[in-house]
Scaffold this motif. Structure first.
Motif, PDB file in Angstrom:
ATOM      1  N   GLU A  48       2.077  13.207  -3.991  1.00  0.00           N
ATOM      2  CA  GLU A  48       2.699  12.802  -2.732  1.00  0.00           C
ATOM      3  C   GLU A  48       3.051  11.322  -2.768  1.00  0.00           C
ATOM      4  N   ARG A  49       4.101  10.969  -2.037  1.00  0.00           N
ATOM      5  CA  ARG A  49       4.456   9.558  -1.880  1.00  0.00           C
ATOM      6  C   ARG A  49       4.369   9.140  -0.409  1.00  0.00           C
ATOM      7  N   ALA A  50       5.308   9.604   0.402  1.00  0.00           N
ATOM      8  CA  ALA A  50       5.386   9.164   1.795  1.00  0.00           C
ATOM      9  C   ALA A  50       4.131   9.514   2.587  1.00  0.00           C
ATOM     10  N   ASP A  51       3.472  10.614   2.227  1.00  0.00           N
ATOM     11  CA  ASP A  51       2.276  11.044   2.953  1.00  0.00           C
ATOM     12  C   ASP A  51       0.987  10.497   2.348  1.00  0.00           C
ATOM     13  N   THR A 107      -6.544   3.313 -12.134  1.00  0.00           N
ATOM     14  CA  THR A 107      -5.290   3.247 -11.382  1.00  0.00           C
ATOM     15  C   THR A 107      -4.101   3.241 -12.333  1.00  0.00           C
ATOM     16  N   LYS A 108      -3.068   3.939 -11.907  1.00  0.00           N
ATOM     17  CA  LYS A 108      -1.836   4.045 -12.691  1.00  0.00           C
ATOM     18  C   LYS A 108      -1.247   2.652 -12.930  1.00  0.00           C
ATOM     19  N   GLN A 109      -0.905   2.370 -14.167  1.00  0.00           N
ATOM     20  CA  GLN A 109      -0.438   1.038 -14.534  1.00  0.00           C
ATOM     21  C   GLN A 109       1.081   0.909 -14.510  1.00  0.00           C
ATOM     22  N   PHE A 110       1.768   1.980 -14.861  1.00  0.00           N
ATOM     23  CA  PHE A 110       3.232   1.952 -14.930  1.00  0.00           C
ATOM     24  C   PHE A 110       3.786   3.024 -13.996  1.00  0.00           C
ATOM     25  N   LEU A 111       4.508   2.599 -12.969  1.00  0.00           N
ATOM     26  CA  LEU A 111       4.973   3.525 -11.944  1.00  0.00           C
ATOM     27  C   LEU A 111       6.352   4.076 -12.263  1.00  0.00           C
ATOM     28  N   HIS A 112       6.593   5.319 -11.801  1.00  0.00           N
ATOM     29  CA  HIS A 112       7.934   5.890 -11.831  1.00  0.00           C
ATOM     30  C   HIS A 112       8.823   5.151 -10.842  1.00  0.00           C
ATOM     31  N   GLU A 113      10.123   5.224 -11.096  1.00  0.00           N
ATOM     32  CA  GLU A 113      11.073   4.679 -10.130  1.00  0.00           C
ATOM     33  C   GLU A 113      10.859   5.340  -8.767  1.00  0.00           C
ATOM     34  N   GLY A 114      10.774   4.534  -7.724  1.00  0.00           N
ATOM     35  CA  GLY A 114      10.570   5.040  -6.375  1.00  0.00           C
ATOM     36  C   GLY A 114       9.135   5.031  -5.927  1.00  0.00           C
ATOM     37  N   ASP A 116       7.044   2.609  -6.394  1.00  0.00           N
ATOM     38  CA  ASP A 116       6.649   1.267  -5.961  1.00  0.00           C
ATOM     39  C   ASP A 116       6.925   1.006  -4.490  1.00  0.00           C
ATOM     40  N   GLU A 117       7.642   1.905  -3.832  1.00  0.00           N
ATOM     41  CA  GLU A 117       7.835   1.793  -2.394  1.00  0.00           C
ATOM     42  C   GLU A 117       6.543   2.110  -1.642  1.00  0.00           C
ATOM     43  N   PHE A 118       5.689   2.903  -2.266  1.00  0.00           N
ATOM     44  CA  PHE A 118       4.470   3.378  -1.596  1.00  0.00           C
ATOM     45  C   PHE A 118       3.178   2.927  -2.280  1.00  0.00           C
ATOM     46  N   PHE A 119       3.263   2.576  -3.559  1.00  0.00           N
ATOM     47  CA  PHE A 119       2.064   2.287  -4.337  1.00  0.00           C
ATOM     48  C   PHE A 119       2.182   0.959  -5.075  1.00  0.00           C
ATOM     49  N   GLN A 120       1.023   0.403  -5.389  1.00  0.00           N
ATOM     50  CA  GLN A 120       0.925  -0.756  -6.268  1.00  0.00           C
ATOM     51  C   GLN A 120       0.542  -0.269  -7.670  1.00  0.00           C
ATOM     52  N   SER A 121       0.945  -1.027  -8.665  1.00  0.00           N
ATOM     53  CA  SER A 121       0.410  -0.797 -10.007  1.00  0.00           C
ATOM     54  C   SER A 121      -0.688  -1.820 -10.261  1.00  0.00           C
ATOM     55  N   SER A 122      -1.597  -1.488 -11.146  1.00  0.00           N
ATOM     56  CA  SER A 122      -2.691  -2.411 -11.427  1.00  0.00           C
ATOM     57  C   SER A 122      -3.273  -2.130 -12.803  1.00  0.00           C
ATOM     58  N   PHE A 123      -3.633  -3.205 -13.486  1.00  0.00           N
ATOM     59  CA  PHE A 123      -4.346  -3.108 -14.762  1.00  0.00           C
ATOM     60  C   PHE A 123      -5.832  -3.406 -14.581  1.00  0.00           C
ATOM     61  N   ASN A 124      -6.251  -3.608 -13.331  1.00  0.00           N
ATOM     62  CA  ASN A 124      -7.612  -4.060 -13.067  1.00  0.00           C
ATOM     63  C   ASN A 124      -8.641  -2.938 -13.066  1.00  0.00           C
ATOM     64  N   TYR A 125      -8.187  -1.700 -12.930  1.00  0.00           N
ATOM     65  CA  TYR A 125      -9.105  -0.561 -12.845  1.00  0.00           C
ATOM     66  C   TYR A 125      -8.833   0.351 -14.035  1.00  0.00           C
ATOM     67  N   ILE A 144       2.321   7.251 -19.765  1.00  0.00           N
ATOM     68  CA  ILE A 144       2.604   7.716 -21.123  1.00  0.00           C
ATOM     69  C   ILE A 144       4.055   7.483 -21.516  1.00  0.00           C
ATOM     70  N   ASP A 145       4.907   7.109 -20.548  1.00  0.00           N
ATOM     71  CA  ASP A 145       6.296   6.789 -20.872  1.00  0.00           C
ATOM     72  C   ASP A 145       6.429   5.412 -21.504  1.00  0.00           C
ATOM     73  N   ASN A 146       5.403   4.586 -21.353  1.00  0.00           N
ATOM     74  CA  ASN A 146       5.446   3.219 -21.861  1.00  0.00           C
ATOM     75  C   ASN A 146       4.542   3.102 -23.084  1.00  0.00           C
ATOM     76  N   PRO A 147       5.108   2.877 -24.267  1.00  0.00           N
ATOM     77  CA  PRO A 147       4.299   2.818 -25.486  1.00  0.00           C
ATOM     78  C   PRO A 147       3.211   1.755 -25.447  1.00  0.00           C
ATOM     79  N   LEU A 148       3.367   0.755 -24.552  1.00  0.00           N
ATOM     80  CA  LEU A 148       2.353  -0.280 -24.438  1.00  0.00           C
ATOM     81  C   LEU A 148       1.017   0.296 -23.982  1.00  0.00           C
TER      82      LEU A 148
END
Length: 245
Positions: A48-51, A107-114, A116-125, A144-148
């Motif tokens: 979910e995003r908006a909810d 926490t998810k580090q690399f977000l899909h397009e769209g 970031d309107e609802f979520f933050q990314s973080s490398f802290n967790y 997994i889309d980002n080889p980094l």
């Protein structure tokens, strides 16, 4: 070592129903000797995003209590996903629930397009756990889309890389290509858990799978099963079973 990937069909926004599915599959994993069970991205709520705000969990959320008890009583690590609120920020995350009932958050580090309107990314967790001297790291979907991301896991001496995803039928070939490549390149075993039912009004592809650290596909589920992919390591030889609930 026995690990389980859960392949589930979430009921949109119905946390109670989805938790019941989690309990059933955890019990099934326990019956088959699993030491860890991993669920798909935002498995407790469905993707979910908006909810996300109204569905969000917190680290000390009482709705985790039964899974904490299951982890403790059965000596199993449970990895289950949800939108997670930490202070005033919202993350796509997952709870790593240990047998001592402690709860870590990834926490998810690399977000899909769209997203970031609802979520933050973080490398802290970014917890790492160990089972039988094997280092286990986590990823969520677009990570997994980002080889980094797998490269960083490799730098942390990861032996087993667990990806909890929500990929569509159109996206799953790329996921397979990338995960196979990461397993081979970084010499990591890779376990992937995906939904097999609709989430966020869109179809998911199922096909939860496991690759050994040579990049060999050991087993995959089909696109519609609800159940477990179990993988077992004996003397560096992985075998697998699929159990349909």
């Amino acid at each position: 070592m026995i690990l389980a990937a859960a392949q589930t069909k979430p009921t949109r926004g119905n946390i109670e129903a989805n938790l019941e599915d989690h309990y059933r599959l955890i019990e099934l994993a326990v019956q088959n000797g699993a030491q860890l069970i991993a669920f798909p991205e935002m498995s407790i709520t469905g993707y979910e995003r908006a909810d996300a705000q109204k569905l969000a969990f917190k680290k000390d959320d009482s709705r985790l209590n039964h899974m904490q008890r299951l982890a403790s009583e059965n000596n199993i690590i449970i990895v289950a996903g949800a939108p997670i609120q930490i202070e005033d920020e919202m993350f796509i995350g997952e709870f790593v629930i240990s047998p001592d009932q402690s709860v870590s958050i990834y926490t998810k580090q690399f977000l899909h397009e769209g997203e970031d309107e609802f979520f933050q990314s973080s490398f802290n967790y970014n917890p790492m756990i160990r089972i039988e001297n094997q280092n286990i790291s986590f990823a969520i979907c677009a990570d997994i889309d980002n080889p980094l991301h797998p490269e960083n896991a490799h730098k942390r001496a990861t032996n087993i890389y667990i990806a909890s995803i929500f990929f569509s039928p159109n996206g799953i070939p790329n996921a397979y290509r990338d995960l196979q490549s990461y397993a081979e390149k970084h010499k990591m075993n890779v376990l992937m858990s995906n939904f097999s039912g609709e989430s966020w009004g869109s179809p998911s592809a199922g096909q939860s799978a496991f690759w050994n650290n040579k990049g060999e596909l050991i087993r995959q589920m089909n696109d519609s099963d609800f159940g477990l992919l179990l993988v077992e390591n004996k003397n560096d030889n992985w075998t697998s079973r699929i159990i349909i609930d």
